[in-house]
Enzyme design. Sequence first.
Site, PDB file in Angstrom:
ATOM      1  N   ASP A  18       2.269   3.805  -3.562  1.00 47.61           N
ATOM      2  CA  ASP A  18       2.034   5.251  -3.683  1.00 47.61           C
ATOM      3  C   ASP A  18       3.345   5.971  -3.958  1.00 47.61           C
ATOM      4  O   ASP A  18       3.404   6.906  -4.755  1.00 47.61           O
ATOM      5  CB  ASP A  18       1.383   5.812  -2.414  1.00 47.61           C
ATOM      6  CG  ASP A  18      -0.132   5.746  -2.485  1.00 47.61           C
ATOM      7  OD1 ASP A  18      -0.637   4.879  -3.229  1.00 47.61           O
ATOM      8  OD2 ASP A  18      -0.805   6.547  -1.814  1.00 47.61           O
ATOM      9  N   ASP A  34       0.843  -1.191   0.000  1.00 40.71           N
ATOM     10  CA  ASP A  34       0.000   0.000   0.000  1.00 40.71           C
ATOM     11  C   ASP A  34       0.885   1.250   0.000  1.00 40.71           C
ATOM     12  O   ASP A  34       0.720   2.175  -0.813  1.00 40.71           O
ATOM     13  CB  ASP A  34      -0.874  -0.047   1.266  1.00 40.71           C
ATOM     14  CG  ASP A  34      -1.952   1.004   1.289  1.00 40.71           C
ATOM     15  OD1 ASP A  34      -2.112   1.700   0.274  1.00 40.71           O
ATOM     16  OD2 ASP A  34      -2.619   1.144   2.328  1.00 40.71           O
TER      17      ASP A  34
END
Length: 372
Positions: free
Chosen positions: A258, A254
């Site tokens: 990004d 996660d």
Amino acid sequence: MTRSYNIVSIPGDGIGPETNGAAVRVLEAVAAKYGFEPRITEYKAGGSAIDAYGIPLPGETLQAALDSDAVLLGAVGGPRWDMIEAERRPEQAILGLRQGMHLYANLRPATLMKELGNVSPLKDPGKIDLLIVRELTGGIYFGKQGLYKSTEKLFDGTRKGTVAFDTETYSEAEIERILRRGFEFAGKRRKKLTVVDKANVLATSRLWRKIAKDLAEEYKDIELDFLYVDNCSMQLVSRPASFDVIVTSNMFGDILSDLAGQITGSVGLLPSASLGNPGMPGLFEPIHGSAPDIAGQNKANPIASILSVQLMLKLHLGEKDAADSILEAVRKTLADGARTPDIAVHGDEEDKSSITLVTTEEMTDRIVANLE
Ligand code: NAD
């Protein structure tokens, strides 16, 4: 016989209907050129489903997704629904779809497109072309969590008070199936797989390492290495071009995806695919959210959604030529200078005279016109 695919389209909220609408237009146009038929049915999820049915993921949407070949999702959420209690918020629709469809492998390619010049915030990024394979249905986001009152004290006598805990849990079977996906994708790319973990601290990470080393015996053509997540985040900034495929747990993936997304330019460019076992439907969506600040203004960059269609055709439906055609059309459109506002201004070297500022619809028109 015409190849035909049952596609569920979920536009969602904010810019979702604009960017997903662009993706559907490109899908229909490329299908007409390459001789297959997408049978597209629209369903609600997120804020729009809360407005219509009082819940973020209606049963009929999940059932349609399970019965489909693939789901194309815009984005969900927005300030209108921010005051609703956690279990009924729009974002629960995404978690519900991932869990309900057993989508355990999340793929996020991050490529720096040369047609855009240097959109990377890094000064000298090199040729970034990496793929993050993130485990999506296990680990700390799905482990046991809770709160309790403690009667214990810290060493200085301060009462501990309320304690919160989250648990990172991974089984051998969950780890093996995602690692295999990592090895397989590395095999189709530059044959390098990096397992990212925190094996110096976490028992789960040590199990990941053991299983990866065992599997490496089966995938002898793949160069396997291991990095601690803190080191990996530094190296993604200092030498991003050296990575090929990264495979990692839910939470590390996660965060790192990004980071990887940002070093390749705008969030408006980045697609993702979420897959389950072979033969099961997959879910394809941009990595960005519903961008309420620009919703309804025809300003959103549709490329992340359009490239999500490209991933769907290439990785999932076996329509490789059509997928390549989309990628080429996007590249040509960017090379011709079309820019939505998010990618219009980058660095001082950009030659402004070669750039045309376009709307969401104009960008989509140009990409459709460039499909070959
Ligand atoms: P966001 O990704 O929606 O927006 C962050 C910034 O990027 C904003 O300035 C926005 O204008 C810009 N941006 C995003 N997509 C763009 C595009 N296609 N073109 C141009 N600019 C773009 O993230 P956020 O602001 O943190 O979240 C907004 C809402 O979206 C929240 O309700 C959040 O929960 C939700 N969200 C949904 C998903 C999803 O549906 N998968 C993912 C992330 C956030």
